[in-house]
Write an enzyme that holds these catalytic residues in place. Structure first.
Site, PDB file in Angstrom:
ATOM      1  N   ASP A 142       0.826  -1.200   0.000  1.00 60.96           N
ATOM      2  CA  ASP A 142       0.000   0.000   0.000  1.00 60.96           C
ATOM      3  C   ASP A 142       0.870   1.265   0.000  1.00 60.96           C
ATOM      4  O   ASP A 142       1.831   1.360   0.768  1.00 60.96           O
ATOM      5  CB  ASP A 142      -0.881  -0.015   1.263  1.00 60.96           C
ATOM      6  N   GLU A 153       1.612  -0.705  -5.027  1.00 63.86           N
ATOM      7  CA  GLU A 153       0.707   0.372  -5.418  1.00 63.86           C
ATOM      8  C   GLU A 153       1.531   1.647  -5.348  1.00 63.86           C
ATOM      9  O   GLU A 153       1.888   2.105  -4.259  1.00 63.86           O
ATOM     10  CB  GLU A 153      -0.476   0.491  -4.459  1.00 63.86           C
TER      11      GLU A 153
HETATM   12  O1  ISL Z   1      -8.508   6.498  -3.424  1.00 59.75           O
HETATM   13  C1  ISL Z   1      -7.823   7.467  -3.345  1.00 59.75           C
HETATM   14  C2  ISL Z   1      -8.348   8.814  -3.013  1.00 59.75           C
HETATM   15  O2  ISL Z   1      -9.694   8.755  -2.732  1.00 59.75           O
HETATM   16  C3  ISL Z   1      -6.395   7.332  -3.556  1.00 59.75           C
HETATM   17  O3  ISL Z   1      -5.729   8.507  -3.455  1.00 59.75           O
HETATM   18  C4  ISL Z   1      -5.833   6.330  -2.559  1.00 59.75           C
HETATM   19  O4  ISL Z   1      -5.961   6.823  -1.289  1.00 59.75           O
HETATM   20  C5  ISL Z   1      -4.400   6.060  -2.859  1.00 59.75           C
HETATM   21  O5  ISL Z   1      -4.426   5.403  -4.072  1.00 59.75           O
HETATM   22  C6  ISL Z   1      -3.778   5.152  -1.800  1.00 59.75           C
HETATM   23  O6  ISL Z   1      -4.586   4.043  -1.618  1.00 59.75           O
HETATM   24  C7  ISL Z   1      -4.277   3.091  -0.665  1.00 59.75           C
HETATM   25  O7  ISL Z   1      -3.991   3.645   0.600  1.00 59.75           O
HETATM   26  C8  ISL Z   1      -5.060   4.309   1.263  1.00 59.75           C
HETATM   27  C9  ISL Z   1      -6.324   3.480   1.304  1.00 59.75           C
HETATM   28  O8  ISL Z   1      -7.398   4.278   1.690  1.00 59.75           O
HETATM   29  C10 ISL Z   1      -6.640   2.877  -0.052  1.00 59.75           C
HETATM   30  O9  ISL Z   1      -7.774   2.055   0.021  1.00 59.75           O
HETATM   31  C11 ISL Z   1      -5.428   2.125  -0.496  1.00 59.75           C
HETATM   32  O10 ISL Z   1      -5.619   1.406  -1.679  1.00 59.75           O
HETATM   33  C12 ISL Z   1      -4.574   4.583   2.639  1.00 59.75           C
HETATM   34  O11 ISL Z   1      -4.072   3.403   3.209  1.00 59.75           O
END
Ligand code: ISL
Length: 559
Positions: A225, A286
């Site tokens: 993440d 990611e």
């Molecule tokens: O979905 C987003 C904004 O609404 C993205 O910016 C997202 O937060 C970003 O891609 C990072 O995502 C990951 O980390 C976040 C979590 O909320 C997401 O579900 C996850 O995929 C924080 O841990």
């Protein structure tokens, strides 16, 4: 925090189909299980580990190579589990470590790999380390694991101008035991998600140990993440940008909190941990970075194996734009010897059946789930064509649960049911991501269409009865059967290596990928002639020799 010990009862079992080469991940199709919304065995409205176990046969029959499970750790669920309180356990709402052991064993027996989700950028405020940090004075070792700073202007102004991705300032102020205001801590996401300090050796040692904890239990890999956000600039300089946080770094190494060069060293350490296992474990990052070239930097041979390529999430439905983006991704990845990891959707972005349904597309609105005009028939048609494109490309692909049913974004959820912190933090301006997280429909009937014995945590649209697995299974024209056929064919001849672009008319994309499938995608609304070849599969019925608008076909040599 306790240190993980290998539990001898967790003996990794690999079924006959698992004797695949060590680089299985280079061409794998992985299915994303958003655990809260996949299958609910105990009837509490939330999906769970037993629910996943009960549907492993479905995933095997669908024809995927593995599953990635979103965070299942103990968590106050301030951000759907991305606020982790303990990285070495399972939230009781989802199950137990013993359930997880059974799941991993059963998946392996069915030939499915299991990837978990590691959340290293931040913990939950409920994590033992953060509680300890709050209970310790400024300057203490406990606080040094996070990013605490005194405020400016006598303490009342945040230490710098960074913004949270979810809206508002990226800093929250602490309160001392006597109620007096104290230092601030950084949170690039919700205030319940304090950012860790990746310059601190405790943090690095701890996460390598967390990886080992799960690898010792047979887990095949991790999705990482916010891999691009972990290390911050030492001096925490102002960004100088007003408005909300930028999703990705501008080109160059100088953004103070995205895509910094120091993060690569962390991943070199992680790779050594993964390589110390037999079979070696794998990572998929990611990382929202600006160019395919910067993404490829994470995939150098001694770093991560793979990283999501978000080309299709950002691309327009236009053959020329798609071809340019695909070519760039392939070339930049090839330079570091890594496969591209293609994807159309995930739990953060609008479902692509809705994105592709937009009659006036606006990627910025869609990324923020703001809504817009949509033509559902066009969306489904394009979504069916898009998956044939995805699965024809060399490399690996990730599917998001429910896309195989053609599910669309649920844009009319009642506001009082929304749980995504984005909704509250944006003062209701951004609806948030719940619309792509609605529980799956498995059956035509029942209080949650087969998701569980009772209602799910979010209501499903009534029309999803006809989109359910039960309604689609066995129906040759259904999206589910299209996915099954495409995945079965792909398993028989996995595209890898070279891709040769073919001449095609305006608005048409065509290539041949080793070992021999030709993809033709028509992004125009008008039918175009099909090139010669034997049709293996098409996203719509084909009138003689023609490919209708917004459709795709796979061809083999011959007639
Ligand atoms: O979905 C987003 C904004 O609404 C993205 O910016 C997202 O937060 C970003 O891609 C990072 O995502 C990951 O980390 C976040 C979590 O909320 C997401 O579900 C996850 O995929 C924080 O841990």
């Amino acid at each position: 925090m306790g240190r993980g010990r290998a539990d001898p009862s967790w003996v990794a079992v690999y079924g006959p189909a698992m004797a695949a080469p060590r680089d299985w991940w280079r061409t794998a199709v992985v299915y994303q299980v958003y655990i809260r919304s996949f299958a609910d065995a105990d009837g509490d409205g939330l999906g769970d580990v037993q629910g996943i176990r009960s549907r492993l046969g479905y995933l095997r029959d669908l024809g995927v190579d593995g599953l990635w499970i979103n965070p299942w750790y103990p968590s106050p669920q301030a951000d759907g589990g991305y606020d982790v309180a303990d990285y070495r356990d399972i939230d009781p709402a989802f199950g137990t470590l013993d359930d997880a052991r059974r799941l991993v064993d059963e998946a392996h027996r069915l030939g499915l790999r299991v990837l978990l989700d590691v959340v290293p950028n931040h913990t939950s405020v409920e994590h033992a380390w953060f509680r300890q940090a709050l209970a310790s004075p400024p300057g203490s070792p406990a606080r040094a694991r996070y990013i605490f700073r005194p405020g400016r202007d006598g303490g009342d102004t945040p230490p710098n101008d960074w913004r949270s991705v979810f809206g508002g300032p990226a800093w929250a102020r602490t309160t001392g035991p006597d109620g007096s205001p104290g230092e601030w801590y950084l949170h690039l996401f919700a205030r319940e998600q304090p950012d860790l300090n990746w310059r601190n050796p405790d943090v690095r040692a701890e996460f390598e140990d967390v990886l080992r904890f799960w690898f010792d239990r047979g887990v095949d890999g991790f999705r990482i993440d916010v891999a691009h956000g972990m290390v911050k600039h030492e001096d925490l300089p102002d960004l100088g940008v007003t408005g909300e946080a930028l999703l990705a770094a501008p080109e160059g190494d100088d953004h103070p909190h995205w895509d910094r060069p120091e993060v690569h060293d962390v991943f070199r350490g992680w790779r050594r941990v993964a390589d110390s296992y037999d079979p070696p474990r794998v990572f998929v990052a990611e990382a929202w970075v600006t160019t395919a070239e910067r993404l490829a930097a994470y995939l150098r041979p001694d770093e991560l194996h793979s990283a999501f390529d978000f080309t299709f999430i950002r691309a327009r439905w236009d053959a020329t734009a798609l071809r340019a983006a695909i070519a760039r991704s392939l070339a930049d990845h090839a330079r570091v010897g890594a496969p591209v990891t293609w994807t159309l959707s995930n739990h953060d972005v609008i479902r692509h059946a809705t994105r592709l349904a937009r009659t006036s597309p606006d990627p910025a609105r869609d990324l923020h789930h703001v809504g817009g005009d949509a033509d559902p028939a066009q969306g489904l048609r394009r979504a069916r064509a898009a998956v044939l494109l995805l699965l024809a490309l060399p490399g690996s692909a990730y599917l998001y649960q429910g896309e195989e049913l053609g599910l669309f974004e649920v844009e009319d959820l009642p506001e009082d049911l929304l749980q995504d912190p984005v909704f509250a933090r944006s003062g209701g301006a951004v609806k948030g991501r719940d619309g792509c997280r609605v529980p799956l429909p498995w059956a035509r009937t029942g209080p949650s269409l087969g998701f569980g014995p009772g209602p799910g945590w979010l209501p499903q649209p009534a029309s999803w009865a006809d989109a359910s697995v039960e309604a689609q299974a066995g129906d040759e024209d259904s999206t589910l059967e299209l996915y099954r056929r495409a995945l079965a064919m792909r398993r028989a001849r996995r595209p890898s290596g070279a891709l040769e672009w073919l001449q095609a008319g305006e608005g048409v994309l065509a290539f041949r990928a080793e070992p021999g499938v030709t993809l033709v995608l028509n992004t125009t609304p008008r039918p175009v002639p099909l090139p010669p070849g034997r049709v293996l599969l098409a996203s719509v019925p084909l009138p003689d020799g023609m490919l209708p608008g917004d459709a795709a076909a796979w061809l083999a040599p011959g007639s």
